[in-house]
Design a protein around this motif. Structure first.
Motif, PDB file in Angstrom:
ATOM      1  N   ARG A 169      -6.185  -5.599   2.792  1.00 21.39           N
ATOM      2  CA  ARG A 169      -6.973  -4.435   3.236  1.00 21.39           C
ATOM      3  C   ARG A 169      -6.766  -4.112   4.712  1.00 21.39           C
ATOM      4  O   ARG A 169      -7.165  -3.065   5.178  1.00 21.39           O
ATOM      5  CB  ARG A 169      -8.467  -4.687   3.007  1.00 21.39           C
TER       6      ARG A 169
ATOM      7  N   ASP B  49      -3.582  -5.802  11.308  1.00 24.47           N
ATOM      8  CA  ASP B  49      -4.314  -4.825  10.491  1.00 24.47           C
ATOM      9  C   ASP B  49      -3.694  -3.430  10.593  1.00 24.47           C
ATOM     10  O   ASP B  49      -3.667  -2.686   9.607  1.00 24.47           O
ATOM     11  CB  ASP B  49      -5.786  -4.780  10.926  1.00 24.47           C
TER      12      ASP B  49
ATOM     13  N   TYR C 225     -15.426  -2.997  13.667  1.00 24.52           N
ATOM     14  CA  TYR C 225     -14.152  -3.670  13.387  1.00 24.52           C
ATOM     15  C   TYR C 225     -14.425  -5.168  13.180  1.00 24.52           C
ATOM     16  O   TYR C 225     -15.164  -5.787  13.952  1.00 24.52           O
ATOM     17  CB  TYR C 225     -13.167  -3.443  14.548  1.00 24.52           C
ATOM     18  N   PRO C 226     -13.835  -5.780  12.123  1.00 21.25           N
ATOM     19  CA  PRO C 226     -14.197  -7.166  11.790  1.00 21.25           C
ATOM     20  C   PRO C 226     -13.811  -8.200  12.865  1.00 21.25           C
ATOM     21  O   PRO C 226     -12.846  -8.011  13.603  1.00 21.25           O
ATOM     22  CB  PRO C 226     -13.424  -7.450  10.488  1.00 21.25           C
TER      23      PRO C 226
ATOM     24  N   ARG D  78      -8.329  -9.842   2.279  1.00 22.20           N
ATOM     25  CA  ARG D  78      -8.612  -9.368   3.653  1.00 22.20           C
ATOM     26  C   ARG D  78      -7.324  -8.921   4.331  1.00 22.20           C
ATOM     27  O   ARG D  78      -7.273  -7.902   5.011  1.00 22.20           O
ATOM     28  CB  ARG D  78      -9.276 -10.478   4.488  1.00 22.20           C
TER      29      ARG D  78
ATOM     30  N   GLU E 137      -7.996  -6.189   7.206  1.00 18.22           N
ATOM     31  CA  GLU E 137      -9.291  -6.532   7.807  1.00 18.22           C
ATOM     32  C   GLU E 137      -9.285  -7.994   8.265  1.00 18.22           C
ATOM     33  O   GLU E 137     -10.235  -8.736   8.047  1.00 18.22           O
ATOM     34  CB  GLU E 137     -10.423  -6.302   6.777  1.00 18.22           C
TER      35      GLU E 137
END
Ligand SMILES: Cc1cc2nc3c(=O)[nH]c(=O)nc-3n(C[C@H](O)[C@H](O)[C@H](O)COP(=O)(O)OP(=O)(O)OC[C@H]3O[C@@H](n4cnc5c(N)ncnc54)[C@H](O)[C@@H]3O)c2cc1C
Length: 469
Positions: free
Chosen positions: A321, A330, A445-446, A318, A323
């Protein structure tokens, strides 16, 4: 006239290249570069960095051809093949001497020693120079002869030695005869295309010199104010050139020294700070040579190897990436993935997030950076990671943990950089780019992968326990 072979490595330039200059002073030169794709893979070198090297090799080969110097580009796969390959080429041109500039890292030194041994067995002279840092590792020590492990006294001593010696650069070698056809690096090596990253990273010495010429005129005079703001072009972006050796440290220092009223410190504060950054590069390279265990996945502070580091693959991926759900982290990771370069402020923020909030083993982050960075440099990367993880020399204290939201408030308050790097947040308001979860999330968006406060407390507790033992 004697025939000399110059083995090029992290010195793909004709200016301030002591091995090349000295060889050309005393004989007829042929240059050699060994392509080592398997070794690059073993060392986890980023494809963009390999491509930058291949393009730089084309440029230096052309520059040399203009001076009547041929460059032989030979596939050699691994370092252990180097003694045979270098000897073959040296023998084929009846070289009486082979010249090179030493490299710093441990495997490279071992390879060079093996090559030197093979050549001297064959009766061929070896002349080794130093060109990767301004002052050779081992030459900046305390009065009792021991190495420094703290930056500030190292810097003081480094400056005083430099002031005594002066900053010298070697001119380009004299022409050796009529222009010869330039050799080209292959279009692909392994599965890396030479063109990879060319839109962001024009390669070769001329491009490096252009960047260096522009920097002192403009950004360097605002360096203190702008170097921490990732949305601006506030830093030199010379790192790929310094890492591949298309520019020398001395060349950069000389330029800074000249525009700083011939001072290395005590001049314009902005230029002083930039010079300090170049000295950090010196420091980490010197530290690596003084403590070779750093090249063997060991922490500078051995007791920190006993900390119960997390190895969660899912969390690591994560983070890789971009994320994590923390926009500033990020944005940094996405800048790295998209371009092969990350702003220094974000290198610190993303590294601390990995090593402090996620408590992932810093070596996982170090390896990932190396696999992506166009400027990957073992000493600077290892130094930066160990600084961030508090396992290194002169590192940030273990209890100092960057909060990525507060960092974004200070260094990207309007969210301009975040919006540019994260398409899901392209329409977010400044406040939403800081803490999107407080607005019920933004688009797809996470959500944050951890609670920052809890993660911080957990990490501090582990460190405190380990220190109490
Ligand atoms: C976790 C982490 C990993 C890093 N990995 C690398 C790496 O692999 N390669 C690399 O060159 N730098 C690395 N750095 C240092 C720094 O981030 C980059 O050198 C800088 O961002 C490059 O941008 P620039 O050329 O515009 O720098 P500028 O600000 O213009 O600085 C000029 C030059 O000084 C040197 N320099 C600047 N800061 C540092 C520093 N803190 N440590 C060592 N040298 C420095 C670089 O050669 C740089 O090109 C790392 C830092 C951290 C925190």
């Amino acid at each position: 006239m004697s025939q000399h072979l110059v083995w090029l490595r992290t010195d793909l330039r004709i200016l301030d290249n002591p091995a090349l200059f000295s060889a050309a002073e005393s004989g007829h030169v042929t240059a050699l570069f060994l392509l080592t794709p398997e070794q690059w893979q073993i060392h986890g070198i980023a494809p963009r960095k390999i491509a930058f090297i291949l393009r730089s090799l084309d440029v230096v080969s052309e520059q040399l051809a203009e001076r009547g110097i041929e460059t032989k580009i030979i596939l050699s796969s691994r370092f252990e093949d180097a003694p045979r390959k270098v000897l073959e080429v040296a023998t084929s041109i009846q070289a009486t001497s082979v010249f090179w500039n030493d490299e710093i890292a441990v495997d490279e030194q071992r390879r060079d020693d093996a090559v030197a041994h093979a050549l001297s067995e064959a009766g061929i002279n070896v002349t080794r120079h130093h060109a990767f840092t301004s002052l050779p590792p081992g030459s900046v020590r305390k009065p009792d002869g021991s190495p420094y492990s703290i930056f500030t006294p190292f810097k003081k001593r480094w400056i005083s030695i430099c002031v005594d010696r002066g900053i010298h650069t070697f001119p380009m070698p004299e022409s050796q005869g009529p222009k010869t056809p330039a050799t080209k690096a292959p279009v692909t090596v392994g599965d890396v295309a030479k063109s990879l990253g060319s839109e962001n990273w024009p390669a070769g010495e001329r491009e490096g010199l252009k960047l260096l010429d522009r920097f002192p005129d403009a950004a360097i005079l605002e360096y203190d104010n702008q170097r921490d703001l990732p949305d601006l072009e506030g830093t030199s972006k010379l790192s790929p050139h310094l890492a591949a050796g298309t520019l020398s440290a001395n060349h950069c220092l000389k330029a800074a020294y000249a525009c700083n009223g011939h001072r290395l410190s005590g001049g314009n504060p902005n230029i002083d700070t930039w010079i300090s950054e170049l000295i950090w590069r010196e420091f980490y390279n010197h530290i690596l040579v003084e403590h070779p265990r750093l090249a063997m996945s060991r922490a500078f502070r051995p007791e920190t190897d006993l900390l119960p580091w997390n190895h969660s693959r899912e969390q690591l991926e994560r983070w890789q990436r971009g994320e994590t759900g923390f926009p500033f982290v990020d944005a940094g990771m996405r800048q790295l993935n998209a371009t092969g370069w990350m702003h220094n402020r974000l290198r610190m923020v993303t590294a601390q997030f990995l090593a402090k909030h996620l408590f992932l083993d810093w070596r996982l982050g170090e390896a990932y950076f190396m696999s992506q960075l166009v400027d990957g440099d073992f000493a600077a990367n290892n130094g930066g990671w160990q600084w961030s993880a508090s396992t290194g020399t002169d590192a940030v204290p273990y209890f100092r943990i960057f909060n990525p939201v507060r960092q974004a408030e200070r260094f990207d308050p309007q969210g301009t950089f975040v919006r540019r790097m994260i398409p899901e947040l392209a329409e977010a308001s400044p406040k939403q780019t800081l803490e999107p979860w407080k607005f019920g999330g933004v688009g797809n968006y996470p959500a944050p992968m951890i609670d920052l406060g809890e993660a911080r407390d957990r990490t501090l507790a582990v460190w405190k326990l380990a220190r109490a033992k």
